[in-house]
Design a protein around this motif. Structure first.
Motif, PDB file in Angstrom:
ATOM      1  N   ALA A  81      40.592  57.373  47.675  1.00  0.00           N
ATOM      2  CA  ALA A  81      40.070  58.270  48.718  1.00  0.00           C
ATOM      3  C   ALA A  81      39.153  57.557  49.708  1.00  0.00           C
ATOM      4  O   ALA A  81      38.986  58.014  50.836  1.00  0.00           O
ATOM      5  CB  ALA A  81      39.327  59.439  48.076  1.00  0.00           C
ATOM      6  N   GLY A  82      38.584  56.434  49.312  1.00  0.00           N
ATOM      7  CA  GLY A  82      37.683  55.702  50.198  1.00  0.00           C
ATOM      8  C   GLY A  82      38.319  54.525  50.900  1.00  0.00           C
ATOM      9  O   GLY A  82      37.625  53.700  51.489  1.00  0.00           O
ATOM     10  N   LEU A  83      39.663  54.423  50.839  1.00  0.00           N
ATOM     11  CA  LEU A  83      40.368  53.294  51.436  1.00  0.00           C
ATOM     12  C   LEU A  83      41.142  53.711  52.682  1.00  0.00           C
ATOM     13  O   LEU A  83      41.614  54.844  52.768  1.00  0.00           O
ATOM     14  CB  LEU A  83      41.357  52.698  50.421  1.00  0.00           C
ATOM     15  CG  LEU A  83      40.758  52.170  49.118  1.00  0.00           C
ATOM     16  CD1 LEU A  83      41.873  51.729  48.169  1.00  0.00           C
ATOM     17  CD2 LEU A  83      39.781  51.038  49.375  1.00  0.00           C
ATOM     18  N   THR A  84      41.292  52.771  53.607  1.00  0.00           N
ATOM     19  CA  THR A  84      42.151  53.021  54.767  1.00  0.00           C
ATOM     20  C   THR A  84      43.594  53.130  54.273  1.00  0.00           C
ATOM     21  O   THR A  84      43.918  52.664  53.172  1.00  0.00           O
ATOM     22  CB  THR A  84      42.057  51.871  55.792  1.00  0.00           C
ATOM     23  OG1 THR A  84      42.516  50.664  55.172  1.00  0.00           O
ATOM     24  CG2 THR A  84      40.652  51.711  56.339  1.00  0.00           C
ATOM     25  N   PRO A  85      44.471  53.738  55.055  1.00  0.00           N
ATOM     26  CA  PRO A  85      45.874  53.865  54.621  1.00  0.00           C
ATOM     27  C   PRO A  85      46.513  52.528  54.226  1.00  0.00           C
ATOM     28  O   PRO A  85      47.205  52.439  53.211  1.00  0.00           O
ATOM     29  CB  PRO A  85      46.567  54.486  55.836  1.00  0.00           C
ATOM     30  CG  PRO A  85      45.485  55.293  56.492  1.00  0.00           C
ATOM     31  CD  PRO A  85      44.235  54.470  56.313  1.00  0.00           C
ATOM     32  N   ALA A  86      46.282  51.479  54.993  1.00  0.00           N
ATOM     33  CA  ALA A  86      46.867  50.165  54.677  1.00  0.00           C
ATOM     34  C   ALA A  86      46.324  49.623  53.360  1.00  0.00           C
ATOM     35  O   ALA A  86      47.075  49.119  52.520  1.00  0.00           O
ATOM     36  CB  ALA A  86      46.606  49.182  55.810  1.00  0.00           C
ATOM     37  N   VAL A  89      47.719  51.498  50.221  1.00  0.00           N
ATOM     38  CA  VAL A  89      49.044  51.043  49.779  1.00  0.00           C
ATOM     39  C   VAL A  89      48.910  49.778  48.935  1.00  0.00           C
ATOM     40  O   VAL A  89      49.525  49.657  47.875  1.00  0.00           O
ATOM     41  CB  VAL A  89      49.974  50.798  50.999  1.00  0.00           C
ATOM     42  CG1 VAL A  89      51.254  50.087  50.589  1.00  0.00           C
ATOM     43  CG2 VAL A  89      50.281  52.116  51.687  1.00  0.00           C
ATOM     44  N   GLN A  90      48.072  48.838  49.379  1.00  0.00           N
ATOM     45  CA  GLN A  90      47.852  47.604  48.620  1.00  0.00           C
ATOM     46  C   GLN A  90      47.254  47.897  47.249  1.00  0.00           C
ATOM     47  O   GLN A  90      47.676  47.337  46.247  1.00  0.00           O
ATOM     48  CB  GLN A  90      46.902  46.665  49.369  1.00  0.00           C
ATOM     49  CG  GLN A  90      47.478  46.002  50.572  1.00  0.00           C
ATOM     50  CD  GLN A  90      46.428  45.104  51.247  1.00  0.00           C
ATOM     51  OE1 GLN A  90      45.216  45.299  51.094  1.00  0.00           O
ATOM     52  NE2 GLN A  90      46.898  44.131  52.001  1.00  0.00           N
ATOM     53  N   GLU A  95      47.612  49.767  40.207  1.00  0.00           N
ATOM     54  CA  GLU A  95      47.290  50.852  39.287  1.00  0.00           C
ATOM     55  C   GLU A  95      47.824  50.624  37.872  1.00  0.00           C
ATOM     56  O   GLU A  95      47.062  50.699  36.896  1.00  0.00           O
ATOM     57  CB  GLU A  95      47.814  52.185  39.823  1.00  0.00           C
ATOM     58  CG  GLU A  95      47.444  53.368  38.954  1.00  0.00           C
ATOM     59  CD  GLU A  95      47.891  54.701  39.549  1.00  0.00           C
ATOM     60  OE1 GLU A  95      47.453  55.733  39.025  1.00  0.00           O
ATOM     61  OE2 GLU A  95      48.653  54.705  40.539  1.00  0.00           O
ATOM     62  N   ALA A  96      49.105  50.361  37.725  1.00  0.00           N
ATOM     63  CA  ALA A  96      49.700  50.227  36.382  1.00  0.00           C
ATOM     64  C   ALA A  96      49.101  49.046  35.618  1.00  0.00           C
ATOM     65  O   ALA A  96      48.770  49.177  34.428  1.00  0.00           O
ATOM     66  CB  ALA A  96      51.211  50.077  36.491  1.00  0.00           C
ATOM     67  N   THR A  97      48.941  47.918  36.282  1.00  0.00           N
ATOM     68  CA  THR A  97      48.382  46.731  35.625  1.00  0.00           C
ATOM     69  C   THR A  97      46.944  46.969  35.199  1.00  0.00           C
ATOM     70  O   THR A  97      46.542  46.615  34.089  1.00  0.00           O
ATOM     71  CB  THR A  97      48.460  45.513  36.571  1.00  0.00           C
ATOM     72  OG1 THR A  97      49.810  45.333  36.960  1.00  0.00           O
ATOM     73  CG2 THR A  97      47.929  44.263  35.917  1.00  0.00           C
ATOM     74  N   LEU A  98      46.173  47.578  36.072  1.00  0.00           N
ATOM     75  CA  LEU A  98      44.775  47.862  35.773  1.00  0.00           C
ATOM     76  C   LEU A  98      44.657  48.789  34.562  1.00  0.00           C
ATOM     77  O   LEU A  98      43.893  48.524  33.631  1.00  0.00           O
ATOM     78  CB  LEU A  98      44.089  48.478  36.991  1.00  0.00           C
ATOM     79  CG  LEU A  98      42.608  48.799  36.885  1.00  0.00           C
ATOM     80  CD1 LEU A  98      41.799  47.569  36.515  1.00  0.00           C
ATOM     81  CD2 LEU A  98      42.109  49.380  38.200  1.00  0.00           C
ATOM     82  N   LYS A  99      45.439  49.848  34.556  1.00  0.00           N
ATOM     83  CA  LYS A  99      45.394  50.800  33.440  1.00  0.00           C
ATOM     84  C   LYS A  99      45.849  50.140  32.136  1.00  0.00           C
ATOM     85  O   LYS A  99      45.228  50.335  31.086  1.00  0.00           O
ATOM     86  CB  LYS A  99      46.257  52.023  33.744  1.00  0.00           C
ATOM     87  CG  LYS A  99      46.099  53.129  32.724  1.00  0.00           C
ATOM     88  CD  LYS A  99      46.817  54.381  33.167  1.00  0.00           C
ATOM     89  CE  LYS A  99      46.523  55.538  32.217  1.00  0.00           C
ATOM     90  NZ  LYS A  99      47.152  56.779  32.680  1.00  0.00           N
ATOM     91  N   MET A 164      36.986  51.843  53.449  1.00  0.00           N
ATOM     92  CA  MET A 164      37.082  50.414  53.192  1.00  0.00           C
ATOM     93  C   MET A 164      38.461  49.923  53.629  1.00  0.00           C
ATOM     94  O   MET A 164      39.480  50.446  53.195  1.00  0.00           O
ATOM     95  CB  MET A 164      36.884  50.122  51.698  1.00  0.00           C
ATOM     96  CG  MET A 164      36.971  48.631  51.357  1.00  0.00           C
ATOM     97  SD  MET A 164      36.885  48.310  49.580  1.00  0.00           S
ATOM     98  CE  MET A 164      35.126  48.504  49.285  1.00  0.00           C
ATOM     99  N   ASP A 165      38.454  48.916  54.493  1.00  0.00           N
ATOM    100  CA  ASP A 165      39.698  48.338  54.967  1.00  0.00           C
ATOM    101  C   ASP A 165      39.976  47.001  54.276  1.00  0.00           C
ATOM    102  O   ASP A 165      41.111  46.606  54.138  1.00  0.00           O
ATOM    103  CB  ASP A 165      39.643  48.126  56.484  1.00  0.00           C
ATOM    104  CG  ASP A 165      40.989  47.756  57.065  1.00  0.00           C
ATOM    105  OD1 ASP A 165      41.974  48.451  56.777  1.00  0.00           O
ATOM    106  OD2 ASP A 165      41.040  46.756  57.817  1.00  0.00           O
TER     107      ASP A 165
END
Length: 173
Positions: A81-86, A89-90, A95-99, A164-165
């Motif tokens: 929610a605190g990230l720019t759209p670009a 996506v990065q 997500e999967a690796t972190l989890k 955050m960009d």
């Protein structure tokens, strides 16, 4: 025996020295006043927009490093929610690796920010320096600081919200 002679200082010289002292004192007061006036007062001297960029950078630095196993999905969404759209996506690619890493190690990851300051702001882009610590919390609740981070965080103002960009680790040496 020699007689001591007593010399008298001319009154004009005494008054002249007193006048010089007064002038020097007045100059010192003026210089001190100018230095205090031009001193940067920290966050109180920043604009509302600059303070908002710093606050958003602080919070997103915490969000992007804090994930608890019990609330991983909500924590990850808070970070997104605190990230720019670009950047969103990065970050979603992690997500999967972190989890999986947190689950296999049975740890939570937390972050705290000890300081942040504005480097620069131009239009809708702000560059913020952030100092943070990341820690792991094991299943027994033991917290171990794993990194003391220094980041340069690029924030973008999008639809009235600082996001955050980019963030990159910087060396403090």
């Amino acid at each position: 025996m020699t007689e001591r002679t007593r010399r008298t200082v001319p009154q004009a010289l005494v008054w002249g020295l007193a006048a010089v002292a007064v002038v020097l004192l007045a100059a010192a007061v003026v210089i001190a006043g100018l230095r205090l006036r031009d001193r940067h007062g920290g966050a109180a001297q920043l604009t509302a927009s600059e303070n908002a960029a710093i606050a958003a950078a602080r919070q997103e630095t915490i969000n992007i490093q804090t994930y608890r196993l019990k609330s991983f999905d909500a924590d990850f969404q808070a970070a997104l929610a605190g990230l720019t759209p670009a950047k969103k996506v990065q970050w979603q690619a992690n997500e999967a690796t972190l989890k999986a890493n947190l689950t296999s190690q049975k740890i939570d990851s937390t972050a705290t920010v000890s300081g942040a300051g504005l480097i620069s702001q131009s239009g809708d882009t702000a560059l913020v320096a952030v100092s943070s610590d990341t820690a792991r919390v094991d299943a027994q609740g033991k917290t171990t600081v794993t990194a003391q981070n220094r980041f340069q965080v690029t924030m973008k103002l999008i639809k009235g919200k600082w996001l955050m960009d980019d963030f990159e680790a910087v060396s403090i040496s």
